[in-house]
Design a protein around this motif. Structure first.
Motif, PDB file in Angstrom:
ATOM      1  N   LEU A   1      35.444  56.653  31.293  1.00 11.11           N
ATOM      2  CA  LEU A   1      34.381  56.024  32.091  1.00 11.11           C
ATOM      3  C   LEU A   1      34.832  55.770  33.537  1.00 11.11           C
TER       4      LEU A   1
ATOM      5  N   THR B   1      33.354  57.917  36.838  1.00  8.33           N
ATOM      6  CA  THR B   1      32.631  57.125  37.845  1.00  8.33           C
ATOM      7  C   THR B   1      33.306  57.249  39.212  1.00  8.33           C
TER       8      THR B   1
ATOM      9  N   GLY C   1      39.521  51.317  40.584  1.00  8.47           N
ATOM     10  CA  GLY C   1      40.369  51.445  41.773  1.00  8.47           C
ATOM     11  C   GLY C   1      41.610  52.279  41.521  1.00  8.47           C
TER      12      GLY C   1
ATOM     13  N   ALA D   1      44.414  44.626  46.959  1.00 10.50           N
ATOM     14  CA  ALA D   1      44.618  43.948  45.674  1.00 10.50           C
ATOM     15  C   ALA D   1      44.997  42.497  45.968  1.00 10.50           C
ATOM     16  N   SER D   2      45.073  41.684  44.887  1.00 13.17           N
ATOM     17  CA  SER D   2      45.166  40.242  45.109  1.00 13.17           C
ATOM     18  C   SER D   2      46.530  39.616  44.815  1.00 13.17           C
TER      19      SER D   2
ATOM     20  N   ARG E   1      45.028  40.939  49.667  1.00  8.55           N
ATOM     21  CA  ARG E   1      43.871  40.215  50.236  1.00  8.55           C
ATOM     22  C   ARG E   1      44.030  38.695  50.163  1.00  8.55           C
TER      23      ARG E   1
ATOM     24  N   HIS F   1      32.696  48.128  44.792  1.00  4.75           N
ATOM     25  CA  HIS F   1      32.161  47.788  43.472  1.00  4.75           C
ATOM     26  C   HIS F   1      32.225  46.279  43.285  1.00  4.75           C
ATOM     27  N   VAL F   2      32.713  45.564  44.316  1.00  9.17           N
ATOM     28  CA  VAL F   2      32.904  44.116  44.202  1.00  9.17           C
ATOM     29  C   VAL F   2      31.609  43.381  44.573  1.00  9.17           C
TER      30      VAL F   2
ATOM     31  N   ALA G   1      31.073  39.378  47.513  1.00 11.33           N
ATOM     32  CA  ALA G   1      32.266  38.789  48.138  1.00 11.33           C
ATOM     33  C   ALA G   1      32.890  39.702  49.194  1.00 11.33           C
TER      34      ALA G   1
ATOM     35  N   CYS H   1      29.112  51.290  43.334  1.00 15.45           N
ATOM     36  CA  CYS H   1      28.593  51.468  41.973  1.00 15.45           C
ATOM     37  C   CYS H   1      28.475  50.138  41.256  1.00 15.45           C
TER      38      CYS H   1
ATOM     39  N   SER I   1      25.966  55.000  43.580  1.00 17.84           N
ATOM     40  CA  SER I   1      26.493  55.966  42.619  1.00 17.84           C
ATOM     41  C   SER I   1      26.505  55.302  41.257  1.00 17.84           C
ATOM     42  N   HIS I   2      26.184  56.055  40.232  1.00 17.49           N
ATOM     43  CA  HIS I   2      26.143  55.461  38.888  1.00 17.49           C
ATOM     44  C   HIS I   2      26.754  56.448  37.901  1.00 17.49           C
TER      45      HIS I   2
ATOM     46  N   ASN J   1      40.867  38.568  36.384  1.00 17.48           N
ATOM     47  CA  ASN J   1      41.552  39.487  37.319  1.00 17.48           C
ATOM     48  C   ASN J   1      43.036  39.643  37.029  1.00 17.48           C
TER      49      ASN J   1
HETATM   50  P1  NDP Z   1      38.261  45.829  36.773  1.00 17.54           P
HETATM   51  O1  NDP Z   1      38.132  44.474  36.192  1.00 17.54           O
HETATM   52  O2  NDP Z   1      39.234  46.777  36.167  1.00 17.54           O
HETATM   53  O3  NDP Z   1      38.596  45.730  38.327  1.00 17.54           O
HETATM   54  C1  NDP Z   1      37.832  44.949  39.176  1.00 17.54           C
HETATM   55  C2  NDP Z   1      38.623  44.650  40.444  1.00 17.54           C
HETATM   56  O4  NDP Z   1      37.752  43.928  41.318  1.00 17.54           O
HETATM   57  C3  NDP Z   1      39.825  43.776  40.211  1.00 17.54           C
HETATM   58  O5  NDP Z   1      40.991  44.562  40.125  1.00 17.54           O
HETATM   59  C4  NDP Z   1      39.840  42.851  41.436  1.00 17.54           C
HETATM   60  O6  NDP Z   1      40.899  43.203  42.303  1.00 17.54           O
HETATM   61  C5  NDP Z   1      38.557  43.173  42.181  1.00 17.54           C
HETATM   62  N1  NDP Z   1      37.897  41.915  42.561  1.00 17.54           N
HETATM   63  C6  NDP Z   1      37.361  40.987  41.755  1.00 17.54           C
HETATM   64  N2  NDP Z   1      36.890  39.947  42.484  1.00 17.54           N
HETATM   65  C7  NDP Z   1      37.142  40.241  43.784  1.00 17.54           C
HETATM   66  C8  NDP Z   1      36.895  39.588  45.018  1.00 17.54           C
HETATM   67  N3  NDP Z   1      36.298  38.382  45.064  1.00 17.54           N
HETATM   68  N4  NDP Z   1      37.291  40.199  46.157  1.00 17.54           N
HETATM   69  C9  NDP Z   1      37.892  41.407  46.134  1.00 17.54           C
HETATM   70  N5  NDP Z   1      38.160  42.068  44.985  1.00 17.54           N
HETATM   71  C10 NDP Z   1      37.782  41.503  43.832  1.00 17.54           C
HETATM   72  O7  NDP Z   1      36.778  46.474  36.733  1.00 17.54           O
HETATM   73  P2  NDP Z   1      36.328  47.980  36.919  1.00 17.54           P
HETATM   74  O8  NDP Z   1      37.126  48.598  37.974  1.00 17.54           O
HETATM   75  O9  NDP Z   1      36.291  48.678  35.604  1.00 17.54           O
HETATM   76  O10 NDP Z   1      34.799  47.796  37.374  1.00 17.54           O
HETATM   77  C11 NDP Z   1      34.504  47.180  38.610  1.00 17.54           C
HETATM   78  C12 NDP Z   1      32.991  46.993  38.768  1.00 17.54           C
HETATM   79  O11 NDP Z   1      32.338  48.246  38.784  1.00 17.54           O
HETATM   80  C13 NDP Z   1      32.337  46.183  37.648  1.00 17.54           C
HETATM   81  O12 NDP Z   1      31.361  45.328  38.192  1.00 17.54           O
HETATM   82  C14 NDP Z   1      31.678  47.255  36.792  1.00 17.54           C
HETATM   83  O13 NDP Z   1      30.557  46.794  36.068  1.00 17.54           O
HETATM   84  C15 NDP Z   1      31.272  48.275  37.843  1.00 17.54           C
HETATM   85  N6  NDP Z   1      31.173  49.635  37.286  1.00 17.54           N
HETATM   86  C16 NDP Z   1      30.016  50.338  37.515  1.00 17.54           C
HETATM   87  C17 NDP Z   1      29.872  51.619  37.022  1.00 17.54           C
HETATM   88  C18 NDP Z   1      28.641  52.398  37.324  1.00 17.54           C
HETATM   89  O14 NDP Z   1      28.606  53.584  37.031  1.00 17.54           O
HETATM   90  N7  NDP Z   1      27.603  51.832  37.900  1.00 17.54           N
HETATM   91  C19 NDP Z   1      30.906  52.235  36.177  1.00 17.54           C
HETATM   92  C20 NDP Z   1      32.114  51.446  36.074  1.00 17.54           C
HETATM   93  C21 NDP Z   1      32.216  50.165  36.590  1.00 17.54           C
HETATM   94  P3  NDP Z   1      41.902  42.126  42.994  1.00 17.54           P
HETATM   95  O15 NDP Z   1      41.514  40.757  42.491  1.00 17.54           O
HETATM   96  O16 NDP Z   1      43.254  42.536  42.573  1.00 17.54           O
HETATM   97  O17 NDP Z   1      41.677  42.295  44.447  1.00 17.54           O
END
Ligand code: NDP
Length: 347
Positions: A152, A156, A183, A201-202, A221, A245-246, A249, A267, A292-293, A335
């Motif tokens: 997945l 994506t 990511g 990343a955080s 960040r 994708h965030v 924020a 996405c 993108s989806h 996270n």
């Molecule tokens: P993960 O949980 O693996 O990763 C999400 C990342 O988001 C974390 O590593 C974190 O990085 C970052 N994040 C969270 N909060 C913040 C913030 N406030 N500021 C900056 N960065 C932040 O999730 P996925 O990568 O699997 O999915 C991410 C999103 O994408 C989800 O919402 C999911 O539903 C969506 N998605 C959509 C798809 C589509 O086709 N439409 C398909 C797959 C996913 P860090 O805190 O280290 O900076």
């Protein structure tokens, strides 16, 4: 069979590990004994409940799995019991104009397996049923956990960067959540195309993880101002592409990071769907905002070629027994994950 099931929306306490009926296959389906299944953020959205989306109850999440075929339907010709496979999680009619054109996600019947399907019917179970079209041979050289972790997020990210943003050699690409599921794939895809990911990343640990994935530009960040660092790295020009994708924020920083004529591809919206935008920036800087989806089966197959050649590595952060799905989801919500969380059925 044992599965992780929920019957109402809520916190991780609604997840029950319990006995449910094994799926019954139709003539065009296959039954898979699941050896490993990954956690995606959509498992969390389905469990919490998402405005505008009805989740069929009881529900089994899980949109990624790897396993062995144990039964095939009467019309299935090219798959046999014992085959080792992974799952392409997009379900569509496969006959409409869009499906015929490889635009599965435009199909009116498009569903993400394990998210929009049900009752039951996802990968967080001992057995799973999918149409034969949705199985793909397990990539050579991968163990079960790696194989079950990647479809997945790979398809994506591939679609976002290759199909939509059309990254090119030399592009600077701002990748939010670069240590997360999407990511970590995005960073590696950028490298294949000769683009330069700027990984955000955080924590220092996550930043180091991104460096090992191949990112040369790194931003913690929590310690650094993202926009300021982007200006330094790009010589005030801005990035060619933002991988978003965030959502709420990060949106304003994403828009401000773009170069004139740059492309933002998104996405998701983990932190909220509201994305305030000063439209003067959009037209004046002539930016491109792309949605993108998911992706189609070809996106996945193209990405998997690079997995088999060793250029994209699946990154498994933690492996848990299936019954500990709630722990895995909590870590994602907090996270605490680098790469992917994988669940393994006991048997
Ligand atoms: P993960 O949980 O693996 O990763 C999400 C990342 O988001 C974390 O590593 C974190 O990085 C970052 N994040 C969270 N909060 C913040 C913030 N406030 N500021 C900056 N960065 C932040 O999730 P996925 O990568 O699997 O999915 C991410 C999103 O994408 C989800 O919402 C999911 O539903 C969506 N998605 C959509 C798809 C589509 O086709 N439409 C398909 C797959 C996913 P860090 O805190 O280290 O900076």
């Amino acid at each position: 069979m044992k599965a992780v099931v929920f019957e109402e929306h809520g916190g991780v306490d609604v997840l029950q590990y319990k006995e449910v009926a094994e799926p019954k296959i139709g003539p065009n389906d296959v039954l898979i004994k699941v050896r490993a299944a990954s956690c995606n953020y959509n498992d969390i959205w389905a469990r919490r409940g998402m405005p505008g989306m009805r989740v069929s109850m009881p529900h089994i999440s899980g949109s990624d799995a790897a396993g062995e075929v144990v039964e095939v339907g009467s019309e299935v010709a090219d798959i046999k019991s014992g085959d080792e496979v992974i799952i392409y999680p997009g379900l569509s009619c496969r006959t409409c104009q869009f499906c015929a054109n490889g635009q599965d996600t435009f199909c009116r019947q498009y569903k993400i397996w394990g998210f929009q399907t049900g009752p039951l019917d996802g990968g967080h179970a001992e057995f799973a049923k999918v149409p034969a079209f949705n199985v793909i041979p397990k990539p050579k050289g991968l163990g079960w956990e790696e194989a079950g972790s990647l479809a997945l997020v790979l398809l994506t990210s591939w679609r976002m960067l290759v199909g939509r943003a059309r990254i090119r050699a030399g592009d600077l690409v701002l990748v939010w959540g670069a240590a997360g599921g999407l990511g970590s794939m995005a960073v590696q895809i950028c490298r294949i195309f000769g683009a330069q990911p700027i990984a955000v990343a955080s924590s220092d640990e996550k930043v180091e993880f991104c460096r090992r994935l191949g990112a040369e530009h790194l931003i913690n960040r929590k310690k650094q101002d993202v926009l300021e660092r982007v200006r330094e790295i790009t010589g005030r020009r801005g990035v060619d592409v933002v991988f978003e994708h965030v959502g709420n924020a990060t949106w304003e920083q994403s828009v401000a990071s773009l170069k004139w004529g740059g492309t933002l591809v998104t996405c998701g919206a983990t932190t909220g769907f509201e994305a305030p935008t000063d439209l003067r920036l959009l037209w004046n800087k002539q930016m491109n905002f792309l949605g993108s989806h998911m992706g189609n089966k070809t996106d996945l197959l193209e990405g998997l070629r690079w997995v088999e050649s060793g250029h994209i590595k699946p990154v498994v952060s933690h492996t848990f027994p299936l019954q500990e799905a709630g722990t895995a989801q909590t870590m994602m919500e907090n996270n605490e994950v680098m790469g992917k969380m994988v669940l393994v059925p006991e048997s």
